[in-house]
Structure formats: C-alpha cells, structure tokens
Design a protein around this motif. Sequence first.
Motif, PDB file in Angstrom:
ATOM      1  N   ALA A 298      19.416  65.692  11.809  1.00 59.03           N
ATOM      2  CA  ALA A 298      19.318  65.526  13.260  1.00 59.03           C
ATOM      3  C   ALA A 298      20.130  64.319  13.715  1.00 59.03           C
ATOM      4  CB  ALA A 298      17.853  65.375  13.673  1.00 59.03           C
ATOM      5  N   MET A 299      20.100  63.235  12.942  1.00 55.57           N
ATOM      6  CA  MET A 299      20.862  62.038  13.304  1.00 55.57           C
ATOM      7  C   MET A 299      22.360  62.293  13.173  1.00 55.57           C
ATOM      8  SD  MET A 299      18.372  59.184  11.518  1.00 55.57           S
ATOM      9  CE  MET A 299      19.464  57.813  11.860  1.00 55.57           C
ATOM     10  N   ASP A 300      22.747  63.136  12.216  1.00 56.20           N
ATOM     11  CA  ASP A 300      24.165  63.491  12.096  1.00 56.20           C
ATOM     12  C   ASP A 300      24.644  64.278  13.311  1.00 56.20           C
ATOM     13  OD1 ASP A 300      24.296  62.264   9.634  1.00 56.20           O
ATOM     14  OD2 ASP A 300      23.915  64.108   8.507  1.00 56.20           O
ATOM     15  N   LEU A 301      23.753  65.057  13.884  1.00 61.67           N
ATOM     16  CA  LEU A 301      24.114  65.867  15.052  1.00 61.67           C
ATOM     17  C   LEU A 301      24.151  65.059  16.350  1.00 61.67           C
ATOM     18  CD1 LEU A 301      21.942  69.081  14.362  1.00 61.67           C
ATOM     19  CD2 LEU A 301      24.408  68.826  14.024  1.00 61.67           C
ATOM     20  N   LEU A 302      23.630  63.855  16.325  1.00 62.47           N
ATOM     21  CA  LEU A 302      23.540  63.050  17.553  1.00 62.47           C
ATOM     22  C   LEU A 302      24.907  62.682  18.112  1.00 62.47           C
ATOM     23  CD1 LEU A 302      20.554  60.626  16.905  1.00 62.47           C
ATOM     24  CD2 LEU A 302      20.816  62.186  18.827  1.00 62.47           C
ATOM     25  N   LEU A 303      25.892  62.424  17.245  1.00 67.01           N
ATOM     26  CA  LEU A 303      27.232  62.022  17.681  1.00 67.01           C
ATOM     27  C   LEU A 303      27.174  60.756  18.539  1.00 67.01           C
ATOM     28  CD1 LEU A 303      28.647  65.530  18.657  1.00 67.01           C
ATOM     29  CD2 LEU A 303      28.816  64.357  16.450  1.00 67.01           C
ATOM     30  N   ARG A 304      26.338  59.807  18.082  1.00 66.64           N
ATOM     31  CA  ARG A 304      26.198  58.526  18.785  1.00 66.64           C
ATOM     32  C   ARG A 304      26.511  57.399  17.808  1.00 66.64           C
ATOM     33  NH1 ARG A 304      23.051  58.584  23.651  1.00 66.64           N
ATOM     34  NH2 ARG A 304      22.732  56.351  23.285  1.00 66.64           N
ATOM     35  N   ASP A 305      26.895  56.251  18.395  1.00 73.13           N
ATOM     36  CA  ASP A 305      27.216  55.080  17.576  1.00 73.13           C
ATOM     37  C   ASP A 305      26.024  54.138  17.418  1.00 73.13           C
ATOM     38  OD1 ASP A 305      29.863  55.940  17.291  1.00 73.13           O
ATOM     39  OD2 ASP A 305      30.459  54.962  19.175  1.00 73.13           O
ATOM     40  N   PHE A 328      15.510  73.450  13.717  1.00 70.29           N
ATOM     41  CA  PHE A 328      14.533  72.359  13.800  1.00 70.29           C
ATOM     42  C   PHE A 328      15.237  71.015  13.933  1.00 70.29           C
ATOM     43  CE2 PHE A 328      11.285  69.413  12.309  1.00 70.29           C
ATOM     44  CZ  PHE A 328      10.154  69.888  12.964  1.00 70.29           C
ATOM     45  N   ALA A 329      16.321  70.822  13.187  1.00 71.28           N
ATOM     46  CA  ALA A 329      17.077  69.574  13.292  1.00 71.28           C
ATOM     47  C   ALA A 329      17.671  69.413  14.691  1.00 71.28           C
ATOM     48  CB  ALA A 329      18.183  69.546  12.239  1.00 71.28           C
ATOM     49  N   THR A 330      18.103  70.521  15.293  1.00 68.55           N
ATOM     50  CA  THR A 330      18.645  70.473  16.656  1.00 68.55           C
ATOM     51  C   THR A 330      17.580  70.035  17.649  1.00 68.55           C
ATOM     52  OG1 THR A 330      20.251  72.219  16.163  1.00 68.55           O
ATOM     53  CG2 THR A 330      19.716  71.844  18.488  1.00 68.55           C
ATOM     54  N   ALA A 331      16.356  70.537  17.489  1.00 69.27           N
ATOM     55  CA  ALA A 331      15.269  70.151  18.390  1.00 69.27           C
ATOM     56  C   ALA A 331      14.949  68.663  18.256  1.00 69.27           C
ATOM     57  CB  ALA A 331      14.029  70.996  18.091  1.00 69.27           C
ATOM     58  N   ILE A 332      14.880  68.170  17.016  1.00 67.18           N
ATOM     59  CA  ILE A 332      14.622  66.733  16.804  1.00 67.18           C
ATOM     60  C   ILE A 332      15.758  65.904  17.402  1.00 67.18           C
ATOM     61  CG2 ILE A 332      14.347  64.942  15.055  1.00 67.18           C
ATOM     62  CD1 ILE A 332      11.925  66.734  15.311  1.00 67.18           C
ATOM     63  N   LYS A 333      16.987  66.391  17.229  1.00 63.47           N
ATOM     64  CA  LYS A 333      18.148  65.692  17.788  1.00 63.47           C
ATOM     65  C   LYS A 333      18.039  65.546  19.303  1.00 63.47           C
ATOM     66  CE  LYS A 333      21.573  67.700  19.211  1.00 63.47           C
ATOM     67  NZ  LYS A 333      22.136  68.088  20.537  1.00 63.47           N
ATOM     68  N   ASN A 334      17.595  66.594  19.991  1.00 64.73           N
ATOM     69  CA  ASN A 334      17.463  66.538  21.456  1.00 64.73           C
ATOM     70  C   ASN A 334      16.468  65.461  21.874  1.00 64.73           C
ATOM     71  OD1 ASN A 334      19.290  68.604  21.645  1.00 64.73           O
ATOM     72  ND2 ASN A 334      17.813  70.181  22.211  1.00 64.73           N
ATOM     73  N   LEU A 335      15.350  65.351  21.154  1.00 66.02           N
ATOM     74  CA  LEU A 335      14.352  64.339  21.494  1.00 66.02           C
ATOM     75  C   LEU A 335      14.880  62.935  21.210  1.00 66.02           C
ATOM     76  CD1 LEU A 335      11.056  65.998  20.148  1.00 66.02           C
ATOM     77  CD2 LEU A 335      11.927  65.976  22.480  1.00 66.02           C
ATOM     78  N   LEU A 336      15.558  62.775  20.079  1.00 67.33           N
ATOM     79  CA  LEU A 336      16.124  61.472  19.752  1.00 67.33           C
ATOM     80  C   LEU A 336      17.196  61.062  20.762  1.00 67.33           C
ATOM     81  CD1 LEU A 336      16.485  61.750  15.865  1.00 67.33           C
ATOM     82  CD2 LEU A 336      14.872  60.311  17.136  1.00 67.33           C
ATOM     83  N   ASP A 337      17.989  62.003  21.193  1.00 68.36           N
ATOM     84  CA  ASP A 337      19.055  61.723  22.151  1.00 68.36           C
ATOM     85  C   ASP A 337      18.479  61.189  23.460  1.00 68.36           C
ATOM     86  OD1 ASP A 337      21.803  61.679  22.890  1.00 68.36           O
ATOM     87  OD2 ASP A 337      21.502  63.518  24.041  1.00 68.36           O
ATOM     88  N   ASN A 338      17.395  61.825  23.937  1.00 66.89           N
ATOM     89  CA  ASN A 338      16.737  61.350  25.164  1.00 66.89           C
ATOM     90  C   ASN A 338      16.156  59.961  24.964  1.00 66.89           C
ATOM     91  OD1 ASN A 338      17.159  63.321  27.113  1.00 66.89           O
ATOM     92  ND2 ASN A 338      15.526  64.615  26.319  1.00 66.89           N
ATOM     93  N   ALA A 339      15.520  59.752  23.806  1.00 64.14           N
ATOM     94  CA  ALA A 339      14.888  58.454  23.546  1.00 64.14           C
ATOM     95  C   ALA A 339      15.928  57.338  23.506  1.00 64.14           C
ATOM     96  CB  ALA A 339      14.112  58.516  22.235  1.00 64.14           C
ATOM     97  N   LEU A 340      17.068  57.570  22.847  1.00 61.58           N
ATOM     98  CA  LEU A 340      18.128  56.560  22.772  1.00 61.58           C
ATOM     99  C   LEU A 340      18.800  56.338  24.122  1.00 61.58           C
ATOM    100  CD1 LEU A 340      19.770  57.645  19.391  1.00 61.58           C
ATOM    101  CD2 LEU A 340      18.462  55.541  19.805  1.00 61.58           C
ATOM    102  N   LYS A 341      18.931  57.407  24.877  1.00 62.43           N
ATOM    103  CA  LYS A 341      19.662  57.330  26.151  1.00 62.43           C
ATOM    104  C   LYS A 341      18.889  56.549  27.205  1.00 62.43           C
ATOM    105  CE  LYS A 341      21.771  61.053  27.198  1.00 62.43           C
ATOM    106  NZ  LYS A 341      22.031  62.454  27.624  1.00 62.43           N
ATOM    107  N   TYR A 342      17.561  56.676  27.195  1.00 57.00           N
ATOM    108  CA  TYR A 342      16.762  56.095  28.283  1.00 57.00           C
ATOM    109  C   TYR A 342      15.871  54.961  27.801  1.00 57.00           C
ATOM    110  CZ  TYR A 342      18.520  60.178  30.620  1.00 57.00           C
ATOM    111  OH  TYR A 342      19.362  61.121  31.145  1.00 57.00           O
ATOM    112  N   SER A 343      16.209  54.394  26.663  1.00 56.64           N
ATOM    113  CA  SER A 343      15.495  53.206  26.197  1.00 56.64           C
ATOM    114  C   SER A 343      16.522  52.238  25.611  1.00 56.64           C
ATOM    115  CB  SER A 343      14.453  53.580  25.137  1.00 56.64           C
ATOM    116  OG  SER A 343      13.841  52.420  24.622  1.00 56.64           O
TER     117      SER A 343
END
Length: 424
Positions: A298-305, A328-343
């Motif tokens: 999921a973290m590999d799919l994030l494409l974030r630095d 499942f990894a895609t779903a976890i990635k979506n949640l992580l992306d929101n968490a990183l983006k707005y925190s």
Amino acid sequence: MLKISIIKLFSLLFLITLIVINLSFFVEYERRQKEHIYQTFQRFMLGTRIRENGGIDIPERLAEIGIVYSNLDNDDIRANGDILLYGTYSDMIDYNSTMYFVPHEINATHISVQDIMYTAAFETDDYSEVLSTKYVSALENTHKIDMSSFWTLFWSINGASFGFFVLLLGKLLNLRNLKRQIKAAGYKKQFNPIVMNTGDELEQIAGAFNSTMQKINDLKEARELFLRNILHEFRTPVMKGKIIAGINKDDEFRDDLKQIFSRQEIILNEIVKIEKFSSHDWELEFNEYRAIDLLDHAMDLLLRDDTWRIKIFTSEQAEIFNVDYELFATAIKNLLDNALKYSKNNVEVQILQGTFSIVSEGEPLEASRLDFSRIFNRKSEVAGSGLGLGIYIANQIFIKHGLELKYIHKSRKNIFVISKNNNK
C-alpha cells in the motif's frame, strides 16, 4: 422471518385445501350412511308391524317399502355379517353389502310375549323358556342408497382441483426457470437472450428483460471501448516519455522523468483495476498474507515522498489476513493517502488483533461526511476534506472482503478502523 418459495407455499396450501375438501366429503359420506341405516331400520320396524298384522298380501306390502323375505339362513347371516343396530326381537345386520333384519331368540316365559311372538308368526308347537327363531325368515332390504350424485361431485371437485394445481404449477415452474435464467445471465460476460415460449406474461417479462439487458450490454461495451481508447491515448505519451527519459544525458533530470512517468503508469494501472472492481468484472483472489506485507505494498502505491511520516505499530505475532492482495492494498493506500494529505504530523498504523487502525491528528469529521456508501460527497469536496471517491472505493473493497470500516474521533485524533463485520 421464515422464507419459503412460492412453489412450496402453493403446494402446501393446495394440499391443505385438498385435505379439507376430502375430509368434508368423508364427513358427508358418513352422515349419509348413518341416515341410510336409520331410515332402513325404520322401514324394517314398519315391515315387522306389517308381518305382525298378518294377511295374504304381506309380501306385496313389504315390497312397497323395499323389503322382502330373505332366502338366506339366519345363522349364516349372523355368523358372517356385522351387526349395525340391536332391536328388541331382531337385529339389523350388514351382510355382503345388504342389510337384513334377523330375529334372535327371546325368553318367552311370559304369556304376553308368547302372544306377541305368535302374532308375529314366530310359531312353535311347544312354548319353552327360550323361543327359537331359526325358521323365521329374516327381512332383506332391497332399497339401495343412491350415491351416484355424491361420487360425481367428489370426483369432479378433486379432478378440477388437480387440474388447476397442475396448470398453475406448470406456470410457477416456468417462473422458476425464468428466475434461474435471469440469475445465470448475471454471471455471464456475454449476454445471451432468455428464451421463454410460454405465450403468456412470463414471455413478455423475458422479452422486456432481454431488451433491457441488451441496452446495458451495449452501454458496457461502449464504456469498455471508451476506457480502452482513453488508456491507449494516455499510455502512448507515457511510454514515449519513458523512452525520452532513458536517453537524456542529465542523470538527475533523467531519474526525475523516469519517476514521473513510472508514477503515471502505476496510476493508469490502478484506474483499470478500480474500473474493473466498480463494474464487478474483478474476481477476488483470496489468499493469506501478512499484514506488514499488505501495508508495504500500500505504501508503494502511495507515490508520495513523505511516507516516512507513517509509523507502524504491530503485535509480536504476525497478523494474517485472507484477502485479495491488490485490492486490499489499494484500499489501505486510499486511507493512508487521506491521512497524510490532511494531517501535518505523523500517521500511525496499528495492526493489532486482526484489525487495521489508521490514526491521524485532526478535528472531528462531521457526520454528513462519513456516509461512505455515497460515491461522491459534494459537501466534503467543497470543504476540502477529500472524503469522496477514494473512501467510497476503500469502503466497497472492505465490504467485498466481509470487513467493516468504522470511524472514531478520540483525543483530537481521527481513527479509521478496519475490522470484521459482526453482522455477517
């Protein structure tokens, strides 16, 4: 509530109705038989009085009320027949489906009894204590009950009921066949029209279903063609960009270009994956994976630095999840992306006791923004919360896996918990 099919319910109701009808016929049959026995007994009593009164026309008078003298032996009738009613001087006996009024032996010590018996033609030379009736003819009933109308009504109602049952059951079986064909059509990638040659409303329903499914199939094919064209148009410049980046002499610029185009390629592949899932063309492949491996992908799919802000907390024992790896990894990635983006602070991922918890600091979210079943939350988009397509897709993926996405706000932290759905 107990679920029962229409065919079973109809068959059960028909059986109950048939039992009630036939029980009613049985009761009526028994009533008629008893009435016939009672009326026959009354005629036998009248015949006895006729014989007591004497005269040369006794046989003719008996015949008028449906009675004749029997030629059978009284003892034979008694031995082989069934006694229906007991009388003072005679018994009513059913023998070979014919009713007889057979005299029985009587204590004749009293003079009045002797006179009555003599008048009734129970003649003997010597009155003794018991008067023998061996040679006194029994009365035989010649009047038969007419049950033809009863049996005609019985078989007519039963026949009509069975005919109605068979006819309607055939229609219900056609309905079940239609249901099976409709259900089977949902599992086929290529739609084949349903064939129903019943000449009734079921055939019309099948025709309407075929027409609707054909329109849906045309739309599906148009969507797939459109998506393929779009992906082709996007992939072509990406491939060209990767080629150009490979021949660039500036190492730092070349690496940046390769990373950009690689990310674009991953995004395109993810779009295809999500599109297939949304259109129910993605077949889940369940296997057991370690939670930490799912999180790494999921973290590999994030494409974030800034993935370094993700802090992982897990139990000593490796947590195992039976899931589709990519989805499942895609779903976890979506949640992580929101968490990183707005925190702005670190994001915690807690993997404990078969659950995923993603924790980030922030203000509590409004209840209207937590309707994960809506594909787009317009209010959330305007507010900039990002709870739109990404959370919707994640929630749908968790549902497919029999999991539930819950939201909790505690100590100024937004917590998304993925756990087993207790309602399943």
